[in-house]
Design a protein around this motif. Structure first.
Motif, PDB file in Angstrom:
ATOM      1  N   ARG A 398     -11.041   0.529   3.141  1.00  0.00           N
ATOM      2  CA  ARG A 398     -10.823   1.830   3.014  1.00  0.00           C
ATOM      3  C   ARG A 398      -9.467   2.343   2.691  1.00  0.00           C
ATOM      4  NH1 ARG A 398     -15.039   3.242   6.947  1.00  0.00           N
ATOM      5  NH2 ARG A 398     -16.569   1.573   6.731  1.00  0.00           N
ATOM      6  N   THR A 399      -9.544   3.962   2.485  1.00  0.00           N
ATOM      7  CA  THR A 399      -8.389   4.391   2.251  1.00  0.00           C
ATOM      8  C   THR A 399      -8.239   5.197   3.517  1.00  0.00           C
ATOM      9  OG1 THR A 399      -9.730   6.313   1.577  1.00  0.00           O
ATOM     10  CG2 THR A 399      -9.237   4.786  -0.089  1.00  0.00           C
ATOM     11  N   GLU A 400      -6.567   5.814   3.126  1.00  0.00           N
ATOM     12  CA  GLU A 400      -6.008   6.484   4.360  1.00  0.00           C
ATOM     13  C   GLU A 400      -7.083   7.869   4.798  1.00  0.00           C
ATOM     14  OE1 GLU A 400      -2.032   7.619   4.152  1.00  0.00           O
ATOM     15  OE2 GLU A 400      -1.182   5.882   3.467  1.00  0.00           O
ATOM     16  N   GLU A 416      -0.560   2.767  13.274  1.00  0.00           N
ATOM     17  CA  GLU A 416      -0.833   1.361  14.035  1.00  0.00           C
ATOM     18  C   GLU A 416      -1.600   0.346  12.719  1.00  0.00           C
ATOM     19  OE1 GLU A 416      -2.613   0.863  17.982  1.00  0.00           O
ATOM     20  OE2 GLU A 416      -2.765   3.187  17.780  1.00  0.00           O
ATOM     21  N   ILE A 417      -2.553   0.799  12.318  1.00  0.00           N
ATOM     22  CA  ILE A 417      -3.173   0.179  11.220  1.00  0.00           C
ATOM     23  C   ILE A 417      -2.355  -0.296  10.048  1.00  0.00           C
ATOM     24  CG2 ILE A 417      -5.119   0.146   9.529  1.00  0.00           C
ATOM     25  CD1 ILE A 417      -6.058   0.069  12.617  1.00  0.00           C
ATOM     26  N   LYS A 418      -1.493   0.571   9.784  1.00  0.00           N
ATOM     27  CA  LYS A 418      -0.544  -0.101   8.347  1.00  0.00           C
ATOM     28  C   LYS A 418       0.113  -0.995   8.834  1.00  0.00           C
ATOM     29  CE  LYS A 418      -0.470   4.657   5.869  1.00  0.00           C
ATOM     30  NZ  LYS A 418       0.521   5.605   5.653  1.00  0.00           N
ATOM     31  N   GLU A 419       0.847  -0.867  10.140  1.00  0.00           N
ATOM     32  CA  GLU A 419       1.849  -2.101  10.576  1.00  0.00           C
ATOM     33  C   GLU A 419       1.038  -3.238  10.667  1.00  0.00           C
ATOM     34  OE1 GLU A 419       3.148  -0.566  14.127  1.00  0.00           O
ATOM     35  OE2 GLU A 419       4.636   0.631  13.511  1.00  0.00           O
ATOM     36  N   ILE A 420      -0.109  -3.303  10.988  1.00  0.00           N
ATOM     37  CA  ILE A 420      -1.072  -4.451  11.093  1.00  0.00           C
ATOM     38  C   ILE A 420      -1.294  -4.939   9.668  1.00  0.00           C
ATOM     39  CG2 ILE A 420      -3.253  -5.654  11.457  1.00  0.00           C
ATOM     40  CD1 ILE A 420      -3.511  -3.772  13.694  1.00  0.00           C
ATOM     41  N   ARG A 427      -2.345  -3.753   2.158  1.00  0.00           N
ATOM     42  CA  ARG A 427      -2.309  -2.012   2.706  1.00  0.00           C
ATOM     43  C   ARG A 427      -3.777  -1.600   2.255  1.00  0.00           C
ATOM     44  NH1 ARG A 427      -2.826   0.446  -2.171  1.00  0.00           N
ATOM     45  NH2 ARG A 427      -2.052  -0.688  -4.128  1.00  0.00           N
ATOM     46  N   LEU A 428      -3.917  -0.360   2.656  1.00  0.00           N
ATOM     47  CA  LEU A 428      -5.087   0.416   2.655  1.00  0.00           C
ATOM     48  C   LEU A 428      -5.629   0.318   1.141  1.00  0.00           C
ATOM     49  CD1 LEU A 428      -5.187   2.728   5.612  1.00  0.00           C
ATOM     50  CD2 LEU A 428      -6.496   0.703   5.666  1.00  0.00           C
ATOM     51  N   GLY A 429      -6.890   0.478   0.777  1.00  0.00           N
ATOM     52  CA  GLY A 429      -7.304   0.660  -0.455  1.00  0.00           C
ATOM     53  C   GLY A 429      -6.579  -0.230  -1.689  1.00  0.00           C
ATOM     54  N   MET A 430      -6.221  -1.625  -1.130  1.00  0.00           N
ATOM     55  CA  MET A 430      -5.870  -2.579  -1.849  1.00  0.00           C
ATOM     56  C   MET A 430      -6.835  -2.981  -2.969  1.00  0.00           C
ATOM     57  SD  MET A 430      -3.058  -5.384  -0.760  1.00  0.00           S
ATOM     58  CE  MET A 430      -1.420  -5.605  -1.914  1.00  0.00           C
ATOM     59  N   PRO A 431      -6.602  -3.160  -4.155  1.00  0.00           N
ATOM     60  CA  PRO A 431      -7.545  -3.987  -5.183  1.00  0.00           C
ATOM     61  C   PRO A 431      -7.427  -5.616  -4.910  1.00  0.00           C
ATOM     62  CG  PRO A 431      -6.245  -2.137  -6.389  1.00  0.00           C
ATOM     63  CD  PRO A 431      -5.790  -2.279  -4.971  1.00  0.00           C
ATOM     64  N   ARG A 432      -8.517  -6.104  -5.102  1.00  0.00           N
ATOM     65  CA  ARG A 432      -8.388  -7.552  -4.876  1.00  0.00           C
ATOM     66  C   ARG A 432      -7.379  -8.461  -5.471  1.00  0.00           C
ATOM     67  NH1 ARG A 432     -11.398 -11.030  -1.869  1.00  0.00           N
ATOM     68  NH2 ARG A 432     -11.386 -13.012  -2.406  1.00  0.00           N
ATOM     69  N   GLU A 433      -7.346  -8.010  -6.783  1.00  0.00           N
ATOM     70  CA  GLU A 433      -6.246  -8.758  -7.528  1.00  0.00           C
ATOM     71  C   GLU A 433      -4.601  -8.713  -7.042  1.00  0.00           C
ATOM     72  OE1 GLU A 433      -8.709  -6.681  -8.878  1.00  0.00           O
ATOM     73  OE2 GLU A 433     -10.047  -7.918  -9.899  1.00  0.00           O
ATOM     74  N   GLU A 434      -4.611  -7.347  -6.477  1.00  0.00           N
ATOM     75  CA  GLU A 434      -3.330  -7.046  -6.130  1.00  0.00           C
ATOM     76  C   GLU A 434      -2.953  -7.665  -4.763  1.00  0.00           C
ATOM     77  OE1 GLU A 434      -0.741  -3.177  -4.354  1.00  0.00           O
ATOM     78  OE2 GLU A 434      -2.363  -2.847  -5.607  1.00  0.00           O
ATOM     79  N   ALA A 435      -4.365  -7.810  -3.956  1.00  0.00           N
ATOM     80  CA  ALA A 435      -4.102  -8.550  -2.621  1.00  0.00           C
ATOM     81  C   ALA A 435      -3.953  -9.834  -2.914  1.00  0.00           C
ATOM     82  CB  ALA A 435      -5.423  -8.266  -1.913  1.00  0.00           C
ATOM     83  N   VAL A 436      -4.438 -10.727  -3.783  1.00  0.00           N
ATOM     84  CA  VAL A 436      -4.189 -12.142  -3.734  1.00  0.00           C
ATOM     85  C   VAL A 436      -2.527 -12.307  -4.321  1.00  0.00           C
ATOM     86  CG1 VAL A 436      -4.589 -14.135  -5.541  1.00  0.00           C
ATOM     87  CG2 VAL A 436      -6.444 -12.622  -4.959  1.00  0.00           C
TER      88      VAL A 436
END
Length: 519
Positions: A398-400, A416-420, A427-436
């Motif tokens: 999801r995005t902001e 709260e969500i951003k801190e988690i 982070r919100l809206g993060m592409p999978r490649e960047e998340a890896v």
């Protein structure tokens, strides 16, 4: 003893062969064995000979299946009806031909069912039922034919019926038959070995059985048997079994080695010897023994699966695939063999990026963490529930703007969500490649000192052998923490997992400061 009678009992192989996969009955439960894919004492018929298969055939499976359906069988698969006096060895050797292909098995089954139910043909019908692993009917049909002196084939009928009773766990009935055969044919070791083993199984099956006390008692019986029985292949096989009951592994290996030297083709001995060798990390010896079983035409499902796993452990994926394919040719519905075959074939020509796999697995573990694991305000939790966001994976997608557009979800909840997510490197809206990439960087910053991080490590990071990894995966383990919930006893009870695999796993966990349950 007449020459016909001695010929009927004579066997260059152990009389224990194995029934087609799917049979629930077993000849010898051998619950004391350290490990087994399936019980080596089971009656099971061997699949097609190994030399009938080339790993290159894997590319033409569909075409092969079509061709097999068109096989025309000329003449009997095994001449059961008109052969001269049959010995038990003849039945064993013929069984390999019967189970060479499903078409051969069906052809032989129809021939047996068409035979008369009385007279000499009725006895041959009983032999055929044993060859087909129809033990209930075999024991019933052969009962009137097993009386000594009724015909030259009476000893074969008695022996075949007793083996069927063993497969049905009717050990005491089988023991009486073997005892009678031992008394009548005192110069032949095979009935004596079967008599001792049937008594052993009957004792071990008792609820209050003490395996070590029973082993000591039966070891004396074997050593006191006449005619140097203890030094025969059958005597060594039994002494090896008894040593295993006492957990005297080196002694068991020594007995099996001596028995193999006395009679290289003793199937039950080779099977136990191979399994024990694999358990103690003697992989080269185990492969050699399993290959001998294949060469002798005595390879059943468990032998082929175990041999395939050993081949994979040493990088021989094509040979492993050949083993699994043979199992499937005998039973196309065998799910384990199908999974193993797919894995082996993939390993033959697939490039495997282990580093990327580790990163992907670590990310998946984190994305599966439930939102309920974090402390959130009631408003934020209720909003996420209504949006059907239950895991970090749902949240990252999801995005902001999407979150803020939802009723009652404001800047405070968003913070709260951003801190988690930030605590996990997301982070919100993060592409999978960047998340890896982010997960990998975050993991290196956190370090191995974080206990929760250690327990959440995926099992791929342990770099276990194929055998050990498959065992923990079968138990449903995904992380180090999952493994720590299981005891050494649970693991040793799994197929193909022995002391060597256990020590490997313990060493890997010890590096992380983690132990198995009960350690």
């Amino acid at each position: 003893m007449s020459s016909d009678t001695q010929a009927n009992l004579s066997s260059s192989e152990d009389p224990t062969t194995t029934p087609p996969e799917g049979q629930e009955t077993q000849e010898a439960p051998e619950s004391s064995a350290p490990e087994a894919a399936t019980d080596p004492g089971e009656e099971a018929a061997p699949p097609a000979p190994m030399d009938s298969f080339s790993s290159e055939d894997l590319l033409d499976d569909a075409q092969e299946e079509e061709e097999e359906e068109e096989v025309v069988i000329e003449g009997p698969v095994f001449d059961l009806a008109t052969s001269e006096t049959l010995s038990f060895t003849d039945l064993e050797r013929g069984r390999s031909n019967v189970f060479d292909t499903p078409a051969h098995r069906e052809h032989f089954r129809r021939m047996v069912e068409a035979m008369a139910t009385d007279g000499d043909e009725g006895r041959r019908r009983g032999f055929g039922l044993w060859m087909l692993a129809d033990y209930e009917r075999c024991a019933e049909v052969l009962e009137p034919y097993a009386a000594e002196g009724s015909s030259p084939e009476a000893p074969t009928a008695a022996y075949a019926r007793a083996r069927a009773l063993m497969a049905l766990h009717r050990f005491e009935e089988a023991s009486k038959i073997f005892e009678h055969l031992t008394t009548a044919h005192q110069n032949h070791p095979r009935p004596l070995a079967a008599w001792i083993e049937s008594d052993l199984e009957a004792r071990l099956a008792q609820p209050d059985a003490d395996p070590e006390a029973i082993a000591a008692e039966f070891a004396e019986r074997v050593k006191k048997a006449p005619g140097g029985f203890a030094d025969t292949s059958d005597g060594r096989y039994l002494l090896g079994r008894l040593a295993e009951l006492c957990r005297e592994w080196d002694e068991a290996l020594a007995h099996y080695a001596a028995g193999r030297e006395a009679e290289p083709g003793h199937r039950s001995l080779l099977t136990r010897y191979a399994r024990l060798a694999a358990q103690w990390g003697l992989d080269d010896l185990a492969i050699e023994l399993y290959e001998e079983l294949v060469e002798f035409g005595s390879a059943d499902r468990s032998v082929l699966l175990n041999l395939g796993v050993l081949y994979e452990d040493c990088g021989r994926d094509a040979d492993a695939a050949a083993c699994y394919d043979l199992v499937l040719k005998n039973d196309g519905a065998d799910r384990r063999a199908a999974l193993y075959l797919a894995d082996a074939v993939a390993g033959m020509d697939m490039y495997y990026d282990e580093d990327l796999e580790k990163k992907e697995d670590r990310l998946n573990q984190i994305l599966r963490i439930p939102i309920t694991d974090f402390e959130l305000s009631v408003r934020a939790r209720n909003c996420l529930n209504k949006m059907q966001i239950t895991t970090l994976g749902d949240l990252v997608q999801r995005t902001e703007q999407e979150l803020l557009s939802y009723k009652n979800f404001g800047e405070t909840s968003l913070t709260e969500i951003k801190e988690i997510l930030h605590s996990k490197g997301l982070r919100l809206g993060m592409p999978r490649e960047e998340a890896v990439a982010s997960i990998e960087a975050h993991a290196s910053r956190v370090g191995s000192g974080d206990r929760s991080n250690v327990m959440n490590k995926p099992i791929l990071e342990l770099q276990l052998s194929i055998r050990a990894r498959r065992t923990v995966e079968t138990l449903g383990c995904l992380t180090v923490g999952d493994i720590s919930k299981h005891s050494a006893e649970e693991l040793l009870g799994m197929p193909n997992f022995g002391q060597t695999s256990l020590q490997e796993l313990r060493n890997k966990l010890q590096e992380l400061g983690v132990r198995l349950k009960g350690d």
